[in-house]
Design a protein around this motif. Structure first.
Motif: not given
Length: 294
Positions: A66-69, A73-75, A97-102, A132-134
């Motif tokens: 993962l990056t800091m955010d 790689p799948l993203h 199901g990986a979720v980034s900070t945004d 679930t993220y707006l």
């Protein structure tokens, strides 16, 4: 000379270097350092370089680096629309199901890139489709980018067609604001609520703001209310520019015919979840087609 050979040998075998913790995963110093936000694995995935991706994993890169955010790689593979890379990563255990900070997921990125192949792949590996993220909803992203095939796939897999998010509204509202006529048509045929937009702002208000006369026509065909008022007390006509194509589209429509009113009523009675059963009703085919806008 021997010292030089030893140094070169170590550089050619990065997996033998000490490991560090990066994004909660073990990486060596060549995979990620504390001043870099992306790794060669991310770059290879984004650029669609499958052979390089295979080589990097073989050298010891973690598939979910993962990056800091918290971008995986799948993203990146999905954002680039690279099906082969995305499939390779998933086959090697990447977190679907990986979720980034945004709040972005691989599915969201697939919708953003417009890759129907990536969308289908992610949906086949994931049980979660409604975000679930707006601010990172896959169906909203597909709708506003006018990626019709991606939108149809999401709806087939059970995406909530009328999901309203704060400040964003429904998928139909997003599509109308972006003048994404193809997706507006898909949503309306699927049974999206033509009046449900963003708060008191209707999809018709959004279509007028977006300047899409063709979208205005579609909404009116499906029963949009030209007289509805938003939080500022303005109707869609009030928001339109004088002598514009949008105002013409709004003003040239007369009252709905009786057949139109009957169609609206029957479709509301059936409900979105039963529209597909219209063909099983004991009605002439011409009437069934009329109800389904075919």
């Amino acid at each position: 000379m021997a010292a030089v050979q030893t140094e070169v040998s170590l550089c050619s075998q990065p997996w033998q270097r000490p490991l560090h913790i990066y994004g909660r995963l073990a990486c060596n110093a060549l995979m990620a350092d504390y001043t870099s936000d992306r790794t060669p694995l991310h770059e290879a995935a984004y650029q669609g370089r499958l052979l390089h991706l295979r080589k990097l994993l073989a050298q010891g890169f973690h598939v979910d680096t993962l990056t800091m955010d918290r971008v995986s790689p799948l993203h990146e593979a999905c954002l680039g629309g690279h099906y082969a890379c995305a499939k390779f990563l998933l086959d090697n255990g990447a977190n679907v199901g990986a979720v980034s900070t945004d709040g972005a997921t691989p599915l969201f990125n697939s919708c953003g890139s417009g890759s129907a192949a990536c969308v289908r792949l992610i949906l086949q590996h994931s049980a979660f489709i409604n975000t679930t993220y707006l601010l990172a909803s896959p169906i909203h992203e597909a709708a506003k980018k006018d990626h019709r095939e991606c939108l149809e796939l999401l709806l087939t897999y059970g995406a909530h067609v009328d999901m309203e998010l704060p400040l964003v509204g429904t998928p139909l509202y997003s599509a109308c604001m972006a003048r994404a006529a193809a997706c507006v048509e898909v949503l309306l045929h699927t049974g999206a609520d033509v009046q449900k937009g963003c708060g008191q702002d209707s999809p018709l208000h959004a279509a007028v703001r977006g300047g899409g006369a063709d979208v205005v026509d579609l909404l009116l065909d499906f029963g949009a209310d030209r007289c509805c008022r938003n939080a500022e007390g303005k109707t869609p006509v009030d928001l339109s520019t004088a002598n514009s194509a949008v105002r013409t589209a709004l003003q040239q429509r007369g009252p709905c015919s009786l057949s139109q009113l009957c169609r609206f009523c029957i479709r509301r009675s059936l409900g979105r979840n039963r529209l597909h059963r219209t063909s099983s009703l004991f009605l002439p085919h011409t009437v069934q087609d009329f109800l389904l806008y075919q």
